[in-house]
Design an enzyme around this catalytic site. Sequence first.
Site, short mmCIF file in Angstrom:
data_model
loop_
_atom_site.label_atom_id
_atom_site.label_comp_id
_atom_site.label_asym_id
_atom_site.label_seq_id
_atom_site.Cartn_x
_atom_site.Cartn_y
_atom_site.Cartn_z
N THR A 1 0.82 -1.21 0.00
CA THR A 1 0.00 0.00 0.00
C THR A 1 0.86 1.26 0.00
O THR A 1 1.98 1.25 0.54
CB THR A 1 -0.91 0.00 1.25
N ASP A 2 0.29 2.34 -0.53
CA ASP A 2 1.00 3.63 -0.49
C ASP A 2 1.14 4.15 0.95
O ASP A 2 1.95 5.04 1.22
CB ASP A 2 0.30 4.68 -1.36
N GLU A 3 0.35 3.58 1.88
CA GLU A 3 0.40 4.08 3.26
C GLU A 3 1.74 3.82 3.93
O GLU A 3 2.05 4.42 4.97
CB GLU A 3 -0.75 3.49 4.09
N TYR B 1 -1.69 -0.25 11.15
CA TYR B 1 -1.89 -0.95 9.87
C TYR B 1 -0.70 -0.74 8.95
O TYR B 1 -0.11 -1.70 8.42
CB TYR B 1 -3.18 -0.45 9.19
N LYS C 1 2.16 -3.34 7.33
CA LYS C 1 2.38 -3.55 5.89
C LYS C 1 3.84 -3.24 5.53
O LYS C 1 4.45 -3.94 4.73
CB LYS C 1 1.43 -2.66 5.07
P1 NAD Z 1 -10.22 -6.87 2.59
O1 NAD Z 1 -10.18 -6.55 4.04
O2 NAD Z 1 -11.42 -6.54 1.81
O3 NAD Z 1 -9.94 -8.43 2.37
C1 NAD Z 1 -8.97 -9.13 3.09
C2 NAD Z 1 -9.17 -10.62 2.83
O4 NAD Z 1 -8.12 -11.34 3.52
C3 NAD Z 1 -10.50 -11.16 3.38
O5 NAD Z 1 -11.09 -12.02 2.44
C4 NAD Z 1 -10.10 -11.94 4.64
O6 NAD Z 1 -10.96 -13.01 4.94
C5 NAD Z 1 -8.70 -12.43 4.23
N1 NAD Z 1 -7.84 -12.70 5.40
C6 NAD Z 1 -7.60 -11.88 6.45
N2 NAD Z 1 -6.75 -12.49 7.32
C7 NAD Z 1 -6.43 -13.69 6.78
C8 NAD Z 1 -5.59 -14.75 7.19
N3 NAD Z 1 -4.90 -14.69 8.33
N4 NAD Z 1 -5.48 -15.83 6.38
C9 NAD Z 1 -6.18 -15.92 5.23
N5 NAD Z 1 -7.01 -14.94 4.80
C10 NAD Z 1 -7.14 -13.83 5.56
O7 NAD Z 1 -8.92 -6.17 1.98
P2 NAD Z 1 -8.72 -5.45 0.56
O8 NAD Z 1 -9.17 -4.06 0.66
O9 NAD Z 1 -9.23 -6.34 -0.50
O10 NAD Z 1 -7.11 -5.42 0.50
C11 NAD Z 1 -6.38 -6.52 -0.02
C12 NAD Z 1 -4.91 -6.20 0.05
O11 NAD Z 1 -4.63 -5.01 -0.68
C13 NAD Z 1 -4.41 -5.95 1.47
O12 NAD Z 1 -3.14 -6.55 1.60
C14 NAD Z 1 -4.30 -4.43 1.55
O13 NAD Z 1 -3.29 -4.05 2.46
C15 NAD Z 1 -3.94 -4.07 0.13
N6 NAD Z 1 -4.35 -2.73 -0.35
C16 NAD Z 1 -5.65 -2.33 -0.22
C17 NAD Z 1 -6.03 -1.09 -0.77
C18 NAD Z 1 -7.47 -0.60 -0.69
O14 NAD Z 1 -7.75 0.54 -1.09
N7 NAD Z 1 -8.40 -1.40 -0.22
C19 NAD Z 1 -5.07 -0.29 -1.41
C20 NAD Z 1 -3.76 -0.74 -1.49
C21 NAD Z 1 -3.41 -1.97 -0.98
O1 DAU Z 2 -4.14 4.12 0.55
C1 DAU Z 2 -4.41 2.75 0.49
C2 DAU Z 2 -5.21 2.34 1.71
O2 DAU Z 2 -6.53 2.86 1.51
C3 DAU Z 2 -5.25 0.83 1.92
O3 DAU Z 2 -3.96 0.38 2.19
C4 DAU Z 2 -6.19 0.47 3.07
O4 DAU Z 2 -6.31 -0.94 3.18
C5 DAU Z 2 -7.57 1.06 2.75
O5 DAU Z 2 -8.44 0.80 3.84
C6 DAU Z 2 -7.47 2.58 2.52
O6 DAU Z 2 -7.11 3.26 3.75
P1 DAU Z 2 -7.79 4.67 4.16
O7 DAU Z 2 -7.60 4.87 5.60
O8 DAU Z 2 -7.35 5.75 3.23
O9 DAU Z 2 -9.33 4.32 3.78
P2 DAU Z 2 -10.71 4.57 4.57
O10 DAU Z 2 -11.79 4.22 3.61
O11 DAU Z 2 -10.72 3.96 5.91
O12 DAU Z 2 -10.70 6.15 4.76
C7 DAU Z 2 -10.60 7.03 3.64
C8 DAU Z 2 -10.64 8.45 4.17
O13 DAU Z 2 -11.95 8.72 4.68
C9 DAU Z 2 -9.68 8.72 5.32
O14 DAU Z 2 -9.16 10.04 5.21
C10 DAU Z 2 -10.57 8.63 6.56
C11 DAU Z 2 -11.91 9.12 6.06
N1 DAU Z 2 -13.09 8.55 6.75
C12 DAU Z 2 -13.21 7.18 6.75
C13 DAU Z 2 -14.28 6.59 7.39
C14 DAU Z 2 -14.41 5.08 7.42
C15 DAU Z 2 -14.05 9.37 7.33
O15 DAU Z 2 -13.95 10.61 7.28
N2 DAU Z 2 -15.10 8.77 7.96
C16 DAU Z 2 -15.27 7.42 8.03
O16 DAU Z 2 -16.25 6.95 8.65
#
Ligand code: NAD
Ligand code: DAU
Length: 340
Positions: free
Chosen positions: A129-131, A154, A158
């Site tokens: 992730t970019d985080e 988190y 990562k």
């Molecule tokens: P998500 O939370 O929707 O899905 C996570 C999945 O992993 C679920 O199906 C869960 O059951 C499974 N899981 C969790 N713990 C496990 C374990 N111990 N063993 C096996 N399976 C397990 O997450 P997502 O948003 O789809 O993100 C997927 C990946 O992409 C993550 O690694 C996250 O860090 C990365 N990522 C997410 C975003 C985003 O915007 N959502 C952006 C950049 C990177």
């Molecule tokens: O940048 C990539 C990341 O993006 C991934 O690595 C993470 O897995 C993914 O969850 C996401 O993280 P963020 O923290 O950016 O996403 P989130 O949807 O939780 O929040 C997006 C923005 O919205 C953040 O600035 C917090 C704000 N927010 C979020 C929630 C849930 C609110 O203001 N209110 C809310 O209730």
Amino acid sequence: MNTEKTILVTGGCGFIGSNFIAMVIEEQPGYKVINLDSLTYAGNLENLEDVMDESQYQFIRGDICDETLVSKILSENSVEGIINFAAESHVDRSITRPGIFVDTNIMGTLVLLQQAVANETKRFLQVSTDEVYGSLGAEGTFSENSPIKPNSPYSVSKASADFFVQAYQHTYGLETVITRCSNNYGRHQFPEKLIPLMFNNARTNKNLPVYGDGKNVRDWIHVHDHCRAIWFAYTMGEPGNVYNVGADCEKTNLDIINIILSYLSKPESLIEFVKDRSGHDRRYAIDSSKIRNTLGWKPTIDFDSGIVKTLSWYYNNKNWVDNITSGEYKNYYSEMYENR
Ligand code: NAD
Ligand code: DAU
């Protein structure tokens, strides 16, 4: 079965993993996908309904921390490579319960790396992730050379996993590639995250809990373009390299919320400014020129059409939302937002 290669996808029942598996099954007939997922609150078998009967697809319920199981899967299936999506992915949950983030995101990744080496698995892609780069001020972007400065439990978990992945390339010669993507939007995202949460609340006339001043900036990319980038990096990425992935689409949280309100024709009075997230990163912006210039990837879905398609999906799949917002989600929501 007429397939040539097998990949192990972990966390394939979640948001991005399920979109990725659907894409591979549809577009890559030469690959078999084994999906290892423990089905936490974020894992949903419904996300893979369309592919579950395909001969190219196999689901195994299990934990990436279970080294006996991981070893068995790798040795019995001549797995070519692992693509590791499995993670605890929500920043807010990491603030209240960091331990599970260490278990899955760090220890689980380590188990996969160890077993990849032990079973001579050829390739390992870590979905990061970019985080891990921390937070930006008003100017600038994250490149692959930006310092690693994670802020939340988190993002620390990562970043730690990324370092282990790099150590396994350097020390054991495992072919690894890391992708670091910005915020994804699209179908199947768990409604604890900004877009589906705000959509769901606005639709049911509940307040929209905006953290702080609502001007934090996220850089949005459609999940399908992220999945394509992972495929490019898995199949063509140079071992030992990191690739940033993004679509140059910065928006404040209020920008996003206003789009949702206007899609649903709901009033701005639903917006409620609540206590800020602790340690809330201000701005993310990704420079993805490396993957564009070296692997030829570029995003294909522009935000204006992608977001309408996404909101329509949530609108038309109310049952999907209702199913996952019952039970555990209700407890989470009241713990998270009451008294905020
Ligand atoms: P998500 O939370 O929707 O899905 C996570 C999945 O992993 C679920 O199906 C869960 O059951 C499974 N899981 C969790 N713990 C496990 C374990 N111990 N063993 C096996 N399976 C397990 O997450 P997502 O948003 O789809 O993100 C997927 C990946 O992409 C993550 O690694 C996250 O860090 C990365 N990522 C997410 C975003 C985003 O915007 N959502 C952006 C950049 C990177
Ligand atoms: O940048 C990539 C990341 O993006 C991934 O690595 C993470 O897995 C993914 O969850 C996401 O993280 P963020 O923290 O950016 O996403 P989130 O949807 O939780 O929040 C997006 C923005 O919205 C953040 O600035 C917090 C704000 N927010 C979020 C929630 C849930 C609110 O203001 N209110 C809310 O209730």
